[in-house]
Design a protein around this motif. Structure first.
Motif, PDB file in Angstrom:
ATOM      1  N   VAL A   3     -10.930   1.996 -12.594  1.00 59.42           N
ATOM      2  CA  VAL A   3     -10.421   1.438 -11.367  1.00 59.42           C
ATOM      3  C   VAL A   3     -11.291  -0.006 -11.250  1.00 59.42           C
ATOM      4  CG1 VAL A   3     -10.384   1.800  -9.146  1.00 59.42           C
ATOM      5  CG2 VAL A   3     -10.491   3.535 -10.627  1.00 59.42           C
ATOM      6  N   ASN A   4     -10.026  -0.922 -10.875  1.00 63.66           N
ATOM      7  CA  ASN A   4     -10.659  -2.303 -10.728  1.00 63.66           C
ATOM      8  C   ASN A   4      -9.899  -3.072  -9.806  1.00 63.66           C
ATOM      9  OD1 ASN A   4      -9.986  -5.389 -12.334  1.00 63.66           O
ATOM     10  ND2 ASN A   4     -11.992  -4.631 -12.095  1.00 63.66           N
ATOM     11  N   GLN A   5     -10.880  -4.086  -9.014  1.00 58.17           N
ATOM     12  CA  GLN A   5     -10.429  -5.020  -8.004  1.00 58.17           C
ATOM     13  C   GLN A   5     -10.691  -6.275  -8.437  1.00 58.17           C
ATOM     14  OE1 GLN A   5     -11.935  -2.689  -4.332  1.00 58.17           O
ATOM     15  NE2 GLN A   5     -10.143  -3.383  -3.346  1.00 58.17           N
ATOM     16  N   ALA A   6      -9.995  -7.165  -8.015  1.00 61.46           N
ATOM     17  CA  ALA A   6     -10.255  -8.843  -7.940  1.00 61.46           C
ATOM     18  C   ALA A   6     -10.579  -8.939  -6.209  1.00 61.46           C
ATOM     19  CB  ALA A   6      -9.316  -9.383  -8.518  1.00 61.46           C
ATOM     20  N   ASN A   7     -11.335 -10.367  -6.225  1.00 59.87           N
ATOM     21  CA  ASN A   7     -11.679 -10.750  -5.180  1.00 59.87           C
ATOM     22  C   ASN A   7     -11.412 -12.269  -4.956  1.00 59.87           C
ATOM     23  OD1 ASN A   7     -13.991 -11.626  -6.297  1.00 59.87           O
ATOM     24  ND2 ASN A   7     -15.253 -11.421  -4.660  1.00 59.87           N
ATOM     25  N   VAL A  23      -6.487  -1.091  -8.701  1.00 54.67           N
ATOM     26  CA  VAL A  23      -5.423  -1.048  -9.778  1.00 54.67           C
ATOM     27  C   VAL A  23      -6.145   0.164 -10.660  1.00 54.67           C
ATOM     28  CG1 VAL A  23      -4.161  -3.035  -9.617  1.00 54.67           C
ATOM     29  CG2 VAL A  23      -6.361  -2.944 -11.076  1.00 54.67           C
ATOM     30  N   VAL A  24      -5.401   0.897 -11.181  1.00 57.93           N
ATOM     31  CA  VAL A  24      -6.178   1.716 -12.157  1.00 57.93           C
ATOM     32  C   VAL A  24      -5.292   2.004 -13.588  1.00 57.93           C
ATOM     33  CG1 VAL A  24      -6.293   4.585 -12.211  1.00 57.93           C
ATOM     34  CG2 VAL A  24      -6.430   3.507  -9.995  1.00 57.93           C
ATOM     35  N   LEU A  25      -6.139   1.944 -14.517  1.00 60.91           N
ATOM     36  CA  LEU A  25      -5.640   1.912 -15.871  1.00 60.91           C
ATOM     37  C   LEU A  25      -5.943   3.080 -16.442  1.00 60.91           C
ATOM     38  CD1 LEU A  25      -4.757   0.755 -18.722  1.00 60.91           C
ATOM     39  CD2 LEU A  25      -7.049  -0.228 -18.815  1.00 60.91           C
ATOM     40  N   PHE A  44      -1.621  -6.507  -9.776  1.00 57.21           N
ATOM     41  CA  PHE A  44      -0.772  -5.800 -10.839  1.00 57.21           C
ATOM     42  C   PHE A  44      -1.245  -5.860 -12.239  1.00 57.21           C
ATOM     43  CE2 PHE A  44       1.190  -6.934  -6.790  1.00 57.21           C
ATOM     44  CZ  PHE A  44       1.566  -5.711  -6.076  1.00 57.21           C
ATOM     45  N   GLY A  45      -0.615  -4.657 -12.773  1.00 56.07           N
ATOM     46  CA  GLY A  45      -0.743  -4.731 -14.404  1.00 56.07           C
ATOM     47  C   GLY A  45       0.379  -4.270 -14.975  1.00 56.07           C
ATOM     48  N   ALA A  46       0.692  -4.653 -16.312  1.00 58.99           N
ATOM     49  CA  ALA A  46       1.671  -4.434 -17.197  1.00 58.99           C
ATOM     50  C   ALA A  46       1.368  -4.054 -18.263  1.00 58.99           C
ATOM     51  CB  ALA A  46       2.879  -5.289 -16.938  1.00 58.99           C
ATOM     52  N   ASP A  83       0.968  -1.321  -9.858  1.00 51.89           N
ATOM     53  CA  ASP A  83      -0.224  -1.328  -9.391  1.00 51.89           C
ATOM     54  C   ASP A  83      -1.037   0.122  -9.424  1.00 51.89           C
ATOM     55  OD1 ASP A  83       1.029   0.280  -7.228  1.00 51.89           O
ATOM     56  OD2 ASP A  83      -0.179  -0.585  -5.833  1.00 51.89           O
ATOM     57  N   ALA A  84      -0.098   0.937  -9.812  1.00 49.17           N
ATOM     58  CA  ALA A  84      -0.788   2.501  -9.625  1.00 49.17           C
ATOM     59  C   ALA A  84      -0.586   3.262 -10.753  1.00 49.17           C
ATOM     60  CB  ALA A  84      -0.132   3.262  -8.339  1.00 49.17           C
TER      61      ALA A  84
END
Length: 927
Positions: free
Chosen positions: A39-43, A61-63, A810-812, A827-828
């Motif tokens: 689990v990750n967040q940016a600020n 976001v969760v990888l 978001f991630g891809a 994002d999920a």
């Protein structure tokens, strides 16, 4: 309007203190286990038109780390065998995947050979001695056998011994062939689900098989088995560790063997020590030369054996350069087996595998350099003597001391930092630990409540700085202190942790007090200034949590001294604070915005600071176990401290979470949304509703995802209008699906979540058009199960102003690690296998009416991943002056252009005007 731009410059400044990162698991290149959730967040930091510093957090976001199934099989063999005897073949099976797998083992005799074996058995060589005696049978040809099954953990290696018995009437010279067959479940639940790669000499040119050929002979047959015993010495390193080896040579043939030579080349990780006693009649040796052991026998009769015993020292430096600790060794034998001129091909023994002891050592030293007399530059103003010396200082100064810490062990380790044994000025100083830039603080990377170095590889040296804030008075000399670094490795109970110390020295306040408690009164804790509202001799508050769950303790700190003060926060499992929490226990301190903190702000006399301690239990925690949590507030300036005792009882009761807390800005007449993750973290299915508990100033509406669009939750609808039977999107390990809201009777429509499942909830906050600037709204949400046995809360803090920066992450998947996303950004539900890459995208949009400046987006490679390439600014307003600064796993990107929003002729840097957008992409590779 927007010009794509990719800019990144090397950074000298560490950014670890700037990141907001929530993740689990190791972060130093270890392959992530299958099923891990990162689990990750940016600020983002920025300033508004009034120069007020603000912060905005992205969504979570969760990888999801996927399991990779792979394995290898090695050991095609050829042996001689006398009629009626058994041929023995050794094979090596290794699970090279990142999770446990089941392997199916069988054998198939080839129909085209010159005969058949009477019995074929496959043994699991449990003790690795190459001898199947006493080992369990995995598969036997007797009857109509199904494949035998073996489960191996990730990276586990196992030797399989095939024993094939011949018929006594088999003719001399007959060759019999049999294939060992191994396949894996690979997540299919059945044999044959996955292919096992055949490595090494592949006689049959097919994966999943090793071909064994036994040739019937009336001559000699040499069998060689090797066993090892690892002996750990009494010292705390490898200098007295040894391995005892026993090589057993047997002639299982019908005729004597001549000109027999046994050869054993020592592994590079070993030094020969001595020979032991031997059995047999040797014509030469056993002897050792240039790390090669040889032994000759003029003859070895049928049924006769010879045994060679020797001991080797483990190389002291093994692991110091990052190499593995597994030591493999194989012997071989050659000889004349049939009396004809010449020697037959050598026969190899089984391979022994021993793991050298992991040892944890550390060195701490002064730098011996960099000092200029009369300058407070962190350098050493005298010679190398174990003490970092500053020649002059004044009362009230902040004095810097550079120190070097080196991992002198043979495995990766993290070291906590503590200062003690102080005198003079330093006895009253407040200490901070900084990176070599003398500005960025070292953090608590492993959750034990103490600042630490972060992971250091064997042999790695890190320079850090101790900053000592001196008191305003000048006590008598000498002015000295000792700094200690201590290993945080998980060690057996009763084992001392490795540590090292170095000295600090300098050449030529009213009363203080602090109190920490779970509740507060006005003023202080209504205890007449007693500095111990909750003595640590008894538990003040106990809460329950399921395995893997978290609880939150409300905490208050009162400055009961006569001057302003700052207090460092720490947590320990014991009052003595001399041990780390058991593996998996994590304590985090959070302020009222949900940001992680390690100390209080400066508190005036009588001030009370409120915050929380979030305690997370490991998933392996046993039911009914109780973990003490000693919480300490210690002055950074005066050294006063107070400790209280809470505890967490493990209870496998139902549990839910609602995360994260949110913060943001909104303009009058504006709308903003906060996305929350509703998770069932318990072990029972729960029917859950999320509702608004309270809201202080603005308006809010709850919405939930009712559809799945492009693999992501979407179609958010008003939760207040929902009825049983309406659709709701649910995420499990297998992906997103749409279920129906359930009818929970008088409780109303509810979301049914099985253990581990989650849903998305959005809180839409709106501000009336007449809302004055600087209005602060606190929206409190609660999630409650239908039977009331599980609940959770979340808060969103919204400030009304004309500045509003919205940020998302978001991630891809980028399976080929070519920098190009293979899918749309999600994002999920970002899923990747070890070795694959993920492209993360941070988007910033100025959704307010005023220009914002000093815009900096900050993030880091989450646990189990490493940065690949350089982060790039892929979109920002033209001409674009942004750039990224990178250090190791962390980075920060300044975005935007120089503008003069106030019209005062003094342009500000890195500004985004109303409506402007910037985006940053960065790639990580899963370990």
């Amino acid at each position: 309007m927007f010009a794509p731009r990719a800019a990144c410059v090397a950074a000298a400044l560490p950014l670890a203190a700037l990141m907001v990162l929530r993740s689990s698991g190791p972060a130093f290149g270890d392959p992530p286990p299958a099923g891990a959730e990162v689990v990750n967040q940016a600020n983002v930091l920025y300033t508004d038109a009034d120069g007020v510093a603000r912060e905005a957090l992205t969504n979570e976001v969760v990888l999801f780390v996927q399991q990779v199934y792979s394995a290898t099989l090695q050991g095609d063999g050829a042996r001689g065998v006398v009629p009626g005897a058994s041929a023995r073949f050794t094979h090596t099976l290794t699970n090279t995947g990142n999770g446990a797998d089941i392997y199916c083992v069988s054998a198939e005799q080839l129909s085209s050979d010159g005969g058949e074996f009477e019995l074929i058995e496959v043994f699991q060589d449990v003790n690795g001695d190459g001898d199947p005696s006493g080992d369990p049978v995995v598969w036997s040809s007797a009857g109509a056998p199904a494949p035998g099954q073996i489960e191996l953990a990730a990276s586990q290696t196992l030797d399989l011994i095939m024993v094939a018995q011949t018929d006594a009437g088999t003719a001399n010279g007959t060759s019999l062939a049999v294939d060992l067959r191994v396949s894996s479940f690979s997540g299919t639940g059945a044999c044959g689900g996955g292919v096992v790669a055949d490595i090494g000499a592949n006689a049959d040119s097919a994966d999943g098989t090793n071909r064994n050929v036994a040739t019937v002979t009336l001559g000699a047959v040499l069998e060689l088995a090797k066993a090892s015993t690892y002996r750990q010495g009494a010292l705390a390193d490898l200098s007295d560790d040894q391995i005892d080896y026993v090589i057993t040579l047997t002639n299982t043939g019908a005729a004597p063997a001549s000109d027999v030579t046994v050869t054993d080349v020592l592994a590079a990780e070993l030094d020969f020590a001595s020979f032991g006693s031997h059995d047999g009649t040797f014509s030469a040796g056993p002897s050792m030369s240039n790390d090669v052991i040889t032994a000759g026998l003029a003859t070895l009769g049928p049924g006769d054996s010879a045994v060679i015993r020797f001991t080797a020292d483990v190389v002291d430096a093994l692991g110091a350069s990052g190499e593995g600790l597994t030591i493999e060794n194989t012997a071989s034998v050659s000889g004349n087996l049939d009396g004809a001129p010449g020697l037959e091909a050598p026969v190899a023994s089984n391979t022994t595998r021993d793991t050298a002891s992991a040892f944890y050592q550390v060195a701490l030293s002064d730098t011996g350099s960099g000092g200029l007399n009369g300058v407070n530059d962190g350098g050493d103003d005298d010679a190398l003597n174990g003490t970092q010396f500053v020649d002059t200082a004044a009362p009230g100064d902040t004095v810097f001391f550079n120190l070097d810490v080196t991992n002198t062990g043979n495995v990766v380790d993290t070291y906590t930092l503590e200062t003690g044994s102080a005198s003079g000025w330093l006895s009253g100083a407040a200490f901070r630990y900084l990176y070599s830039d003398r500005a960025t603080p070292l953090l608590d990377t492993n959750g034990d409540g103490l600042a630490d170095t972060g992971p250091l590889a064997p042999g790695e040296t890190m320079r850090f700085v101790v900053a000592a804030v001196l008191p305003s008075t000048a006590p008598p000399a000498p002015h000295g202190a000792a700094v200690t670094v201590t290993s945080t490795a998980n060690l057996p109970t009763g084992t001392s942790r490795a540590s090292a110390s170095a000295g600090l020295a300098i050449g030529s306040a009213g009363s203080s007090g602090v109190d920490i408690a779970n509740a507060s009164g006005v003023p202080g804790f209504n205890d007449d200034g007693a500095v111990n509202a909750h003595p640590p001799t008894s538990v003040a508050t106990q809460k329950t949590a399921p395995p893997g769950g978290s609880v939150v303790f409300d905490l208050f700190i009162a400055n009961e001294g006569e001057g302003g003060d700052v207090f460092q926060l720490s947590a320990h499992p014991t009052l003595a604070a001399d041990t780390a929490f058991p593996a998996g226990w994590v304590v985090r301190f959070l302020d009222d915005t949900g940001a992680e903190i390690s100390s209080t702000p400066r508190l005036a006399p009588g001030d009370v600071f409120d915050f929380t301690a979030q305690v997370t239990a490991p998933t392996s925690a046993l039911d009914a176990a109780v973990q003490d949590v000693f919480l300490t507030a210690r002055s950074l300036e005066t050294g006063v401290s107070d400790t209280k005792r809470d505890s967490v009882a493990i209870n496998r009761a139902p549990a839910i979470t609602l995360t994260p807390d949110g913060s943001g800005t909104i303009s009058a007449c504006g709308i903003t949304e906060y996305t929350h993750v509703l998770r069932n973290t318990g072990t029972t299915s729960e029917d859950v509703r999320v509702r608004i508990d309270s809201q202080t100033r603005l308006n809010a509406e709850l919405r939930y995802a009712a559809a799945i669009n492009g693999g992501e939750p979407g179609g958010y609808v008003d939760a207040g209008l929902a009825v049983a039977g309406d659709d709701v999107a649910i995420l499990s390990q297998s992906g997103w699906r749409v279920d129906a809201l359930v009818d929970a009777g008088a409780f109303g429509p509810a979301i049914r979540l099985a253990p581990g499942e989650e849903a998305r909830i959005r809180a839409r906050v709106s501000a009336p058009c007449d809302t004055p600037p600087a209005t602060v709204d606190v929206l409190t949400l609660s999630a409650v199960s239908s039977d009331g046995d599980a609940s959770a809360t979340a808060q969103n803090r919204t400030e009304v102003g004309s500045a509003r920066l919205e940020v998302t992450k978001f991630g891809a998947l980028d399976a080929g690690c070519d920098g190009a996303p293979d899918t749309g950004f999600l994002d999920a539900q970002v899923r990747a296998e070890p070795g694959q890459c993920v492209v993360w995208q941070i988007t910033l949009e100025n959704a307010g009416a005023e220009t914002v400046c000093d815009v900096r987006a900050r993030d880091a490679a989450p646990a189990f991943t490493q940065l690949v390439g350089l982060p790039g600014i892929v979109e920002e307003p033209a001409p674009g002056t942004g750039a990224c600064a990178v250090l190791d796993r962390d980075f920060a990107c300044s975005l935007g252009n120089a503008l003069d929003p106030n019209g005062n002729g003094a342009p500000q840097a890195f500004c985004l005007a109303a409506g402007q957008i910037a985006r940053v992409n960065f790639s990580v590779q899963v370990d």
